[in-house]
Design a protein around this motif. Structure first.
Motif, PDB file in Angstrom:
ATOM      1  N   LEU A  56       0.779  -1.247   0.000  1.00  0.00           N
ATOM      2  CA  LEU A  56       0.000   0.000   0.000  1.00  0.00           C
ATOM      3  C   LEU A  56       0.813   1.301   0.000  1.00  0.00           C
ATOM      4  CD1 LEU A  56      -3.240  -0.752   2.040  1.00  0.00           C
ATOM      5  CD2 LEU A  56      -2.814  -0.849  -0.415  1.00  0.00           C
TER       6      LEU A  56
ATOM      7  N   THR B 225      -0.113   3.888  -2.504  1.00  0.00           N
ATOM      8  CA  THR B 225      -1.375   4.642  -2.409  1.00  0.00           C
ATOM      9  C   THR B 225      -1.106   6.140  -2.192  1.00  0.00           C
ATOM     10  OG1 THR B 225      -1.682   4.276  -0.039  1.00  0.00           O
ATOM     11  CG2 THR B 225      -2.643   2.642  -1.522  1.00  0.00           C
TER      12      THR B 225
ATOM     13  N   LYS C  14      -2.381   8.477  -4.756  1.00  0.00           N
ATOM     14  CA  LYS C  14      -3.737   9.033  -4.682  1.00  0.00           C
ATOM     15  C   LYS C  14      -3.722  10.558  -4.528  1.00  0.00           C
ATOM     16  CE  LYS C  14      -6.644   6.121  -2.186  1.00  0.00           C
ATOM     17  NZ  LYS C  14      -7.376   5.773  -0.935  1.00  0.00           N
TER      18      LYS C  14
ATOM     19  N   ASP D 152     -11.800   4.487  -4.307  1.00  0.00           N
ATOM     20  CA  ASP D 152     -10.819   3.417  -4.528  1.00  0.00           C
ATOM     21  C   ASP D 152     -11.261   2.535  -5.701  1.00  0.00           C
ATOM     22  OD1 ASP D 152      -9.083   4.013  -2.482  1.00  0.00           O
ATOM     23  OD2 ASP D 152      -9.430   2.165  -1.348  1.00  0.00           O
TER      24      ASP D 152
ATOM     25  N   ASN E 153     -12.165   6.653   6.471  1.00  0.00           N
ATOM     26  CA  ASN E 153     -11.611   5.730   5.495  1.00  0.00           C
ATOM     27  C   ASN E 153     -11.401   6.493   4.196  1.00  0.00           C
ATOM     28  OD1 ASN E 153     -12.152   3.703   3.077  1.00  0.00           O
ATOM     29  ND2 ASN E 153     -11.190   2.595   4.747  1.00  0.00           N
ATOM     30  N   SER E 154     -10.212   6.344   3.618  1.00  0.00           N
ATOM     31  CA  SER E 154      -9.894   7.138   2.430  1.00  0.00           C
ATOM     32  C   SER E 154     -10.228   6.399   1.129  1.00  0.00           C
ATOM     33  CB  SER E 154      -8.428   7.557   2.454  1.00  0.00           C
ATOM     34  OG  SER E 154      -7.603   6.404   2.435  1.00  0.00           O
ATOM     35  N   GLY E 155     -11.128   5.431   1.219  1.00  0.00           N
ATOM     36  CA  GLY E 155     -11.578   4.740   0.010  1.00  0.00           C
ATOM     37  C   GLY E 155     -12.631   5.533  -0.747  1.00  0.00           C
TER      38      GLY E 155
ATOM     39  N   ASP F 114       0.109   5.003   8.832  1.00  0.00           N
ATOM     40  CA  ASP F 114      -0.129   3.635   8.349  1.00  0.00           C
ATOM     41  C   ASP F 114       0.714   3.302   7.114  1.00  0.00           C
ATOM     42  OD1 ASP F 114      -1.464   4.871   6.229  1.00  0.00           O
ATOM     43  OD2 ASP F 114      -3.422   3.961   6.637  1.00  0.00           O
TER      44      ASP F 114
ATOM     45  N   GLY G 124       0.358   4.509   4.277  1.00  0.00           N
ATOM     46  CA  GLY G 124      -0.424   4.769   3.054  1.00  0.00           C
ATOM     47  C   GLY G 124      -1.072   6.145   3.099  1.00  0.00           C
ATOM     48  N   ASP G 125      -1.928   6.409   2.114  1.00  0.00           N
ATOM     49  CA  ASP G 125      -2.549   7.737   2.020  1.00  0.00           C
ATOM     50  C   ASP G 125      -3.502   8.026   3.180  1.00  0.00           C
ATOM     51  OD1 ASP G 125      -4.213   5.663   0.530  1.00  0.00           O
ATOM     52  OD2 ASP G 125      -5.629   7.301   0.778  1.00  0.00           O
ATOM     53  N   GLN G 126      -4.146   6.972   3.692  1.00  0.00           N
ATOM     54  CA  GLN G 126      -5.145   7.211   4.736  1.00  0.00           C
ATOM     55  C   GLN G 126      -4.515   7.824   5.990  1.00  0.00           C
ATOM     56  OE1 GLN G 126      -8.520   4.586   5.123  1.00  0.00           O
ATOM     57  NE2 GLN G 126      -8.135   4.337   7.295  1.00  0.00           N
ATOM     58  N   GLY G 127      -3.299   7.382   6.312  1.00  0.00           N
ATOM     59  CA  GLY G 127      -2.587   7.938   7.461  1.00  0.00           C
ATOM     60  C   GLY G 127      -2.275   9.413   7.240  1.00  0.00           C
TER      61      GLY G 127
ATOM     62  N   HIS H 217     -17.241  -1.461  -0.627  1.00  0.00           N
ATOM     63  CA  HIS H 217     -15.785  -1.317  -0.690  1.00  0.00           C
ATOM     64  C   HIS H 217     -15.169  -2.662  -0.325  1.00  0.00           C
ATOM     65  CE1 HIS H 217     -12.050   1.147   0.843  1.00  0.00           C
ATOM     66  NE2 HIS H 217     -11.756   0.265  -0.079  1.00  0.00           N
TER      67      HIS H 217
ATOM     68  N   LEU I  80     -12.560  -3.747   0.786  1.00  0.00           N
ATOM     69  CA  LEU I  80     -11.355  -3.408   1.541  1.00  0.00           C
ATOM     70  C   LEU I  80     -10.650  -4.680   2.047  1.00  0.00           C
ATOM     71  CD1 LEU I  80     -11.364  -0.566   4.142  1.00  0.00           C
ATOM     72  CD2 LEU I  80     -10.517  -2.776   4.841  1.00  0.00           C
TER      73      LEU I  80
END
Ligand code: UDP
Ligand code: GLC
Ligand code: MN
Length: 337
Positions: A80, A83, A86, A102, A133-135, A160, A162-165, A212, A214
């Motif tokens: 990830l 990501t 994104k 996503d 959640n960044s989905g 994390d 990834g982008d969500q963090g 999603h 996920l």
């Protein structure tokens, strides 16, 4: 509206299949918005051509990678780091407002009303509901925000990997500042919620607007037999709801595979459908870049009952297969009798 768009991302051919289904699902539900796909240069030419038939704009972007193996390992998702790519979505400044989705999401009804929301609107993450959640999220493209996000990455990294963090770090007041930025969970229903809170899923799941997929196992990690309408493979990791998974495969096999066939012509390609030419001899690329033969995937050895018991005790029940509700009920009925 011409200056509003749904945006997705696919850095490889596997995720591109997800993007194709997502795009088709948005079109089938008559979206009035533009569709944009950000892709990595690695996406093959035939896949790009199919994407261009579904999306209004297909833009090749540099793949950004967090390279943060330590944090990604904590999520058990070494894949990830990419990501971060994104974040390029903020550079789409010819649109005034966008909804990012996503490539492993699929819409079940028209969701154009999301454009009434402001940046940054998103649904809670099922794992840590004070994070979003960044989905699926609503945002406003802006080079200024893009620059600030990159700066945030450099200064703070991502918790994390990834982008969500990053996004939760940057839009850190999401959980407290403005309730209108909390999208209802039905706009990003992750399959995980099905086994973490089954009664709620039974109560509200019917209202879902976006599903999603996920987690590590994606719809395209499975194999599908369109004639028998049967999904097989990766059952041990199954976390998806069988109905949603079937919806994904029905859409993919009926609308996307014919387009891929046209593009590939006589060249062998992996469709994931057992009845299409060549699919029994080629290998299946998973999201993680691993390969395994479709036959092997479809005929994975069954687990011993001891292994199953261990999995069950670790909370990894096979809800779609051996541990399905019907099987459990059957067993209980036998005991009661
Ligand atoms: N993605 C991608 N290539 C990758 C991994 C991820 O293009 O190798 C994109 C894709 O849009 C994907 C999103 O990043 O849906 C987030 O990854 P994923 O959906 O696998 O994360 P999850 O939702 O399972 O945490
Ligand atoms: C998540 C999100 C996904 C994101 C990933 C990495 O679980 O669903 O969209 O890319 O974390 O941060
Ligand atoms: Mn996802």
């Amino acid at each position: 509206m011409a200056d509003q768009a749904f945006v997705t991302l696919a850095t490889n051919d596997s995720y591109t299949r997800g993007a194709m289904v997502l795009g088709k699902s948005l079109r089938n539900h008559n979206t009035s918005k533009k569709l944009v796909a950000l892709i990595g240069p690695q996406v093959s030419e035939p896949c790009q051509s199919v994407l261009r038939r579904i999306y209004d704009e297909v833009r090749v972007v540099d793949v950004l990678d967090s390279g943060d193996t330590a944090h990604l390992a904590m999520m058990k998702r070494p894949d990830l780091g990419v990501t971060f790519t994104k974040l390029h979505c903020w550079t789409l400044t010819h649109y005034s407002k966008c909804v990012f989705m996503d490539a492993d999401t699929m819409v079940l009804s028209n969701i154009d009303e999301l454009f009434d929301r402001e940046e940054l609107s998103a649904a809670p993450d099922p794992g840590w509901p004070d994070c979003f959640n960044s989905g699926v999220f609503v945002f406003r493209p802006s080079m200024e925000t893009y620059g600030k996000l990159l700066q945030y990455c450099t200064e703070h990294g991502s918790f994390d990997g990834g982008d969500q963090g990053v996004l939760n770090g940057y839009f850190s007041d999401w959980s407290t500042a403005d309730i209108s930025k909390h999208l209802p969970f039905i706009y990003n229903l992750s399959s995980i919620a099905i086994y973490t809170y089954l009664p709620a899923f039974k109560q509200y799941g019917g209202n879902a607007k976006v599903v999603h997929f996920l987690g590590k196992t994606k719809p395209w990690s499975y194999t599908f037999d369109p004639k028998a309408k049967q999904i097989s493979g990766s059952v041990q990791d199954a976390t998806s709801h069988p109905t949603f998974l079937m919806d994904w495969w029905l859409l993919y096999s009926s609308t996307v595979v014919p387009m891929l066939q046209e593009q590939y012509g006589d060249q062998p390609f992996h469709s994931g459908c057992v009845e299409f030419p060549y699919s029994d001899v080629v290998t299946c690329e998973s999201g993680q870049g691993e390969s395994s033969s479709l036959y092997a995937q479809a005929h994975q050895p069954l687990m011993s009952s001891e292994e199953r018991k261990q999995k069950w005790e670790q909370g990894q029940a096979d809800y779609m297969g051996m541990d399905s509700f019907d099987n459990i009920k059957r067993k209980l009925d036998v005991f009661l009798k």
